[in-house]
Design a protein around this motif. Structure first.
Motif, PDB file in Angstrom:
ATOM      1  N   GLN A   1       0.837  -1.182   0.000  1.00  0.00           N
ATOM      2  CA  GLN A   1       0.000   0.000   0.000  1.00  0.00           C
ATOM      3  C   GLN A   1       0.882   1.245   0.000  1.00  0.00           C
ATOM      4  O   GLN A   1       1.973   1.260   0.569  1.00  0.00           O
ATOM      5  N   ALA A   2       0.398   2.278  -0.650  1.00  0.00           N
ATOM      6  CA  ALA A   2       1.124   3.542  -0.717  1.00  0.00           C
ATOM      7  C   ALA A   2       0.113   4.671  -0.844  1.00  0.00           C
ATOM      8  O   ALA A   2      -1.076   4.434  -1.076  1.00  0.00           O
ATOM      9  N   ILE A   3       0.601   5.885  -0.684  1.00  0.00           N
ATOM     10  CA  ILE A   3      -0.223   7.075  -0.841  1.00  0.00           C
ATOM     11  C   ILE A   3       0.368   7.877  -1.991  1.00  0.00           C
ATOM     12  O   ILE A   3       1.526   8.297  -1.938  1.00  0.00           O
ATOM     13  N   GLU A   4      -0.434   8.096  -3.039  1.00  0.00           N
ATOM     14  CA  GLU A   4       0.078   8.794  -4.204  1.00  0.00           C
ATOM     15  C   GLU A   4      -0.629  10.132  -4.404  1.00  0.00           C
ATOM     16  O   GLU A   4      -1.731  10.365  -3.888  1.00  0.00           O
ATOM     17  N   ILE A   5       0.029  10.995  -5.175  1.00  0.00           N
ATOM     18  CA  ILE A   5      -0.552  12.259  -5.585  1.00  0.00           C
ATOM     19  C   ILE A   5      -1.257  12.007  -6.914  1.00  0.00           C
ATOM     20  O   ILE A   5      -0.606  11.800  -7.939  1.00  0.00           O
ATOM     21  N   THR A   6      -2.588  11.977  -6.901  1.00  0.00           N
ATOM     22  CA  THR A   6      -3.323  11.622  -8.116  1.00  0.00           C
ATOM     23  C   THR A   6      -3.252  12.732  -9.159  1.00  0.00           C
ATOM     24  O   THR A   6      -3.285  12.474 -10.365  1.00  0.00           O
TER      25      THR A   6
ATOM     26  N   GLN B   1      -4.275   9.960  -2.333  1.00  0.00           N
ATOM     27  CA  GLN B   1      -5.167   8.811  -2.274  1.00  0.00           C
ATOM     28  C   GLN B   1      -4.379   7.522  -2.077  1.00  0.00           C
ATOM     29  O   GLN B   1      -3.273   7.369  -2.611  1.00  0.00           O
ATOM     30  N   PRO B   2      -4.933   6.566  -1.303  1.00  0.00           N
ATOM     31  CA  PRO B   2      -4.290   5.244  -1.177  1.00  0.00           C
ATOM     32  C   PRO B   2      -4.260   4.542  -2.525  1.00  0.00           C
ATOM     33  O   PRO B   2      -5.166   4.695  -3.361  1.00  0.00           O
ATOM     34  N   THR B   3      -3.209   3.752  -2.747  1.00  0.00           N
ATOM     35  CA  THR B   3      -3.059   2.995  -3.980  1.00  0.00           C
ATOM     36  C   THR B   3      -2.243   1.751  -3.681  1.00  0.00           C
ATOM     37  O   THR B   3      -1.768   1.558  -2.561  1.00  0.00           O
ATOM     38  N   GLU B   4      -2.091   0.894  -4.681  1.00  0.00           N
ATOM     39  CA  GLU B   4      -1.199  -0.258  -4.565  1.00  0.00           C
ATOM     40  C   GLU B   4      -0.042  -0.084  -5.531  1.00  0.00           C
ATOM     41  O   GLU B   4      -0.246   0.306  -6.691  1.00  0.00           O
ATOM     42  N   ARG B   5       1.148  -0.354  -5.064  1.00  0.00           N
ATOM     43  CA  ARG B   5       2.355  -0.270  -5.879  1.00  0.00           C
ATOM     44  C   ARG B   5       3.192  -1.521  -5.656  1.00  0.00           C
ATOM     45  O   ARG B   5       3.083  -2.191  -4.617  1.00  0.00           O
ATOM     46  N   ALA B   6       4.049  -1.820  -6.605  1.00  0.00           N
ATOM     47  CA  ALA B   6       5.029  -2.888  -6.418  1.00  0.00           C
ATOM     48  C   ALA B   6       6.050  -2.459  -5.363  1.00  0.00           C
ATOM     49  O   ALA B   6       6.400  -1.276  -5.268  1.00  0.00           O
ATOM     50  N   ILE B   7       6.499  -3.422  -4.574  1.00  0.00           N
ATOM     51  CA  ILE B   7       7.550  -3.121  -3.598  1.00  0.00           C
ATOM     52  C   ILE B   7       8.812  -2.726  -4.363  1.00  0.00           C
ATOM     53  O   ILE B   7       9.239  -3.429  -5.284  1.00  0.00           O
ATOM     54  N   PRO B   8       9.428  -1.581  -4.034  1.00  0.00           N
ATOM     55  CA  PRO B   8      10.609  -1.146  -4.784  1.00  0.00           C
ATOM     56  C   PRO B   8      11.804  -2.057  -4.549  1.00  0.00           C
ATOM     57  O   PRO B   8      11.922  -2.710  -3.499  1.00  0.00           O
TER      58      PRO B   8
ATOM     59  N   ALA C   1       4.671   5.008   1.961  1.00  0.00           N
ATOM     60  CA  ALA C   1       4.452   3.649   1.462  1.00  0.00           C
ATOM     61  C   ALA C   1       4.862   2.649   2.526  1.00  0.00           C
ATOM     62  O   ALA C   1       5.592   2.983   3.461  1.00  0.00           O
ATOM     63  N   GLN C   2       4.382   1.407   2.374  1.00  0.00           N
ATOM     64  CA  GLN C   2       4.714   0.378   3.357  1.00  0.00           C
ATOM     65  C   GLN C   2       6.156  -0.093   3.243  1.00  0.00           C
ATOM     66  O   GLN C   2       6.696  -0.652   4.203  1.00  0.00           O
ATOM     67  N   TYR C   3       6.768   0.116   2.101  1.00  0.00           N
ATOM     68  CA  TYR C   3       8.188  -0.200   1.899  1.00  0.00           C
ATOM     69  C   TYR C   3       8.828   0.960   1.157  1.00  0.00           C
ATOM     70  O   TYR C   3       8.214   1.558   0.262  1.00  0.00           O
TER      71      TYR C   3
END
Length: 332
Positions: free
Chosen positions: A2-7, A16-23, A98-100
């Motif tokens: 989970q991450a927080i992005e600037i839409t 807004q919350p979003t899902e991203r790949a772990i970097p 982000a979570q990571y």
């Protein structure tokens, strides 16, 4: 993750919350499982579209985190002997919401003994900034006669302000701080500063009165604009004005003759775009000079409010009210 992005650039609700790949960490980088992240003015500016991420940085906001080291490259320079499983705080160029998150190993520091992970996440952006500008560029220190110097901090109740007050006082310097209401002034006084409510008093007249006309040796300014001319008249001989933000405007008129007559220095810097080697040098200085102060309780991050990371928009909205004292934090 989970991450927080600037839409899109705009108001706080564009976060807004979003899902991203772990970097994936690269050479010299580590992966941090994030426990907490600090909210800073540059995050707000980035969200508004006024402070784009530097080339190669994550588009996610967030310049400081704390958490657990869960992967990466530990084979090169590792001044603090960090290893998998250690709790760290880290300075980032982005990606902290982000979570990571990925960070250069050289920009990671062990969590000071006695501090929580939330407190640790409140350290990097403010402490790197204050140390680099106040003590390196501003050269706040003992005079040639061995006496301590004096400092004026604008925005004394901000994250930067409370950090600057505590560190300057810990090293024996006299501190004046401006703030916008009685509650904020009281917070600055509690940390050891003489507080000036700029809505009720002229800070130039008040500091001149309190210093018997001598002025102060260093001013840490995040306002700029028309403050600059007033501050130059407030500096003692050989005084230094250090600019770290331009909340009051980018343009300023200066009295060149005054600068020459009083041998004044105007300087300043930004942190985010500086190279890893520069930030690594600051990290070593902080570990040697400041971490012992944190562990002994002589300095401590001031936490105003902690939000769940998913409520980052509320955290930004609070920051834009400027009613907070100290740091606003996000927690996963």
């Amino acid at each position: 993750m989970q991450a927080i992005e600037i839409t899109k650039p705009g108001a706080a609700d564009t976060l807004q919350p979003t899902e991203r790949a772990i970097p994936c960490p690269g050479p010299g980088e580590v992966l941090i499982k994030v426990a907490a992240a600090g909210v800073n003015r540059p995050d707000v500016a980035q969200r508004q579209g006024n402070y784009p991420a530097p080339p190669g940085a994550s588009d996610l906001p967030g310049l400081e985190v704390s958490g657990e080291l869960v992967g990466g490259d530990f084979g090169g320079d590792n001044p603090f002997g960090l290893k998998l499983g250690d709790s760290v705080c880290a300075l980032l160029t982005g990606g902290g919401y982000a979570q990571y998150a990925v960070a250069p190993l050289l920009q990671c520091l062990p969590v000071p003994k006695g501090l929580t992970l939330i407190e640790a996440a409140a350290l990097p952006e403010n402490y790197f900034t204050v140390w680099g500008n106040l003590f390196e560029r501003g050269r706040l220190g003992a005079t040639a006669k061995g006496t301590s110097e004096s400092l004026l901090v604008h925005g004394g109740s901000s994250g930067i302000g409370v950090t600057a007050i505590q560190l300057a006082r810990a090293f024996g310097h006299r501190v004046f701080a401006t703030a916008g209401n009685a509650e904020k002034c009281a917070a600055c006084e509690k940390l050891g500063a003489h507080a000036i409510n700029y809505h009720e008093q002229d800070f130039v007249e008040e500091v001149h009165r309190l210093t018997e006309g001598k002025g102060v040796d260093v001013i840490l300014d995040m306002v700029a604009g028309d403050y600059v001319a007033r501050e130059l008249g407030l500096l003692a001989e050989e005084g230094r004005l250090v600019l770290i933000a331009d909340l009051g405007g980018k343009q300023a008129n200066i009295d060149a003759l005054l600068i020459m007559q009083r041998r004044l220095t105007i300087t300043g810097s930004t942190l985010r775009s500086r190279p890893i080697e520069f930030k690594a040098a600051l990290a070593r200085q902080l570990y040697e000079r400041v971490w012992p102060l944190l562990e002994s309780g002589k300095a401590r991050p001031v936490i105003h409010q902690v939000f769940p990371a998913q409520e980052a928009a509320k955290a930004h909205a609070l920051m834009e009210t400027s009613t907070h004292i100290g740091k606003i934090m996000l927690q996963w």
